[in-house]
Design an enzyme around this catalytic site. Structure first.
Site, short mmCIF file in Angstrom:
data_model
loop_
_atom_site.label_atom_id
_atom_site.label_comp_id
_atom_site.label_asym_id
_atom_site.label_seq_id
_atom_site.Cartn_x
_atom_site.Cartn_y
_atom_site.Cartn_z
N ASN A 102 0.70 -1.30 0.17
CA ASN A 102 -0.15 0.01 0.08
C ASN A 102 0.98 1.20 0.08
O ASN A 102 1.88 1.05 -0.09
CB ASN A 102 -1.03 0.02 1.27
N HIS B 88 23.77 2.58 12.28
CA HIS B 88 24.55 3.54 12.56
C HIS B 88 25.37 3.30 13.87
O HIS B 88 24.76 3.01 15.04
CB HIS B 88 24.38 5.12 12.40
N ALA C 184 -0.44 -1.47 8.86
CA ALA C 184 -0.02 -0.14 8.77
C ALA C 184 0.90 0.43 9.71
O ALA C 184 0.75 0.16 10.94
CB ALA C 184 -1.18 0.72 8.62
N ALA D 108 -0.38 -3.54 13.51
CA ALA D 108 -0.25 -2.10 12.94
C ALA D 108 0.55 -1.28 14.00
O ALA D 108 0.39 -1.67 15.30
CB ALA D 108 -1.67 -1.32 12.59
N THR E 63 11.86 -5.46 16.45
CA THR E 63 13.34 -5.38 16.59
C THR E 63 13.90 -6.78 16.64
O THR E 63 15.04 -6.82 16.79
CB THR E 63 13.62 -4.68 17.95
N LYS E 64 13.38 -7.74 16.81
CA LYS E 64 13.91 -9.31 17.03
C LYS E 64 13.08 -10.14 16.02
O LYS E 64 11.92 -9.84 15.56
CB LYS E 64 13.69 -9.76 18.27
N ARG F 227 0.36 -14.42 20.11
CA ARG F 227 -0.43 -15.85 20.28
C ARG F 227 -0.12 -16.49 18.86
O ARG F 227 0.48 -16.11 17.69
CB ARG F 227 -1.82 -15.56 20.23
#
Length: 214
Positions: free
Chosen positions: A90, A120, A147, A165, A170-171, A188
């Protein structure tokens, strides 16, 4: 790193090591890719064939049946992006593709999703030198990214997953799971109830035969 030659900078970039992204040769290649991205975003809604042709030129790989809603944002115009078949994105998909982004088949991106490969250094003096590193991102088959989700460098998302959304991933996310939040965590597993109800208590009233028009 000021005296690093172009070949070494490009090699370090590909290997995920620290490198200067402002290297003159790297930027020359990058701008050439961005010219095609500009052309893609400038297409009219009726120019579907032109969009598909441009995507084939822009992306590292792109399968049949892929559709990307402009505007698309990408550091390298998709040069380091590899899409499977039937991927839908989208509006405002952002691909920070200094590193490689691998996406499987039948993946859906909601609006305003960001997939980032660039990082960085935390150390301030080193960061002030303008260096970065890249970690590839892998997204499996039949994945739905909600989204506004953000997927960070080095992450792998397994097959059949749903990422809620606004999540910040991060993992790694395992296959067959629903994951949400910041940071994103598995909520779940996808289970038998999901084969009965498509949303809360609304029962699924379509079969595969209905969808295939049989």
């Amino acid at each position: 790193m000021d005296e690093m030659n172009a070949k070494e900078a490009r090699q370090r970039m590909e290997e995920g090591r620290l490198y200067p992204p402002g290297d003159e040769e790297i930027m020359e290649r990058q701008f050439a890719c961005l010219e095609k991205l500009y052309d893609f975003n400038d297409t009219r809604p009726s120019e579907l064939a032109k969009r598909q042709e441009l995507l084939r030129e822009m992306f590292g790989a792109i399968g049949e049946g892929c559709y990307i809603e402009p505007p698309l944002h990408s550091n390298w115009g998709g040069r380091h992006v590899h899409f499977g078949k039937n991927v839908y994105a989208n509006f405002n998909l952002t691909l920070v593709d200094d590193g490689h982004i691998y996406v499987g088949d039948a993946v859906m991106f909601g609006p305003n999703v960001t997939v980032a490969t660039a990082g960085h250094p935390v150390e301030p003096q080193l960061r002030s030198r303008g260096v970065q590193y890249n970690l590839d991102v892998h997204i499996g088959n039949n994945v739905w990214i909600g989204a506004g989700a953000v997927i960070l460098p080095g992450v792998t998302i397994g097959d059949n997953t749903v990422t809620g959304a606004g999540s910040v991933v991060t993992k790694d996310i395992p296959s067959d799971s629903v994951a949400v939040g910041n940071p994103c965590r598995v909520l779940r597993a996808i289970d038998a109830r999901d084969r009965q109800f498509y949303y809360r208590d609304r029962p699924i009233d379509l079969t595969l035969a209905d969808l295939d028009g049989e």
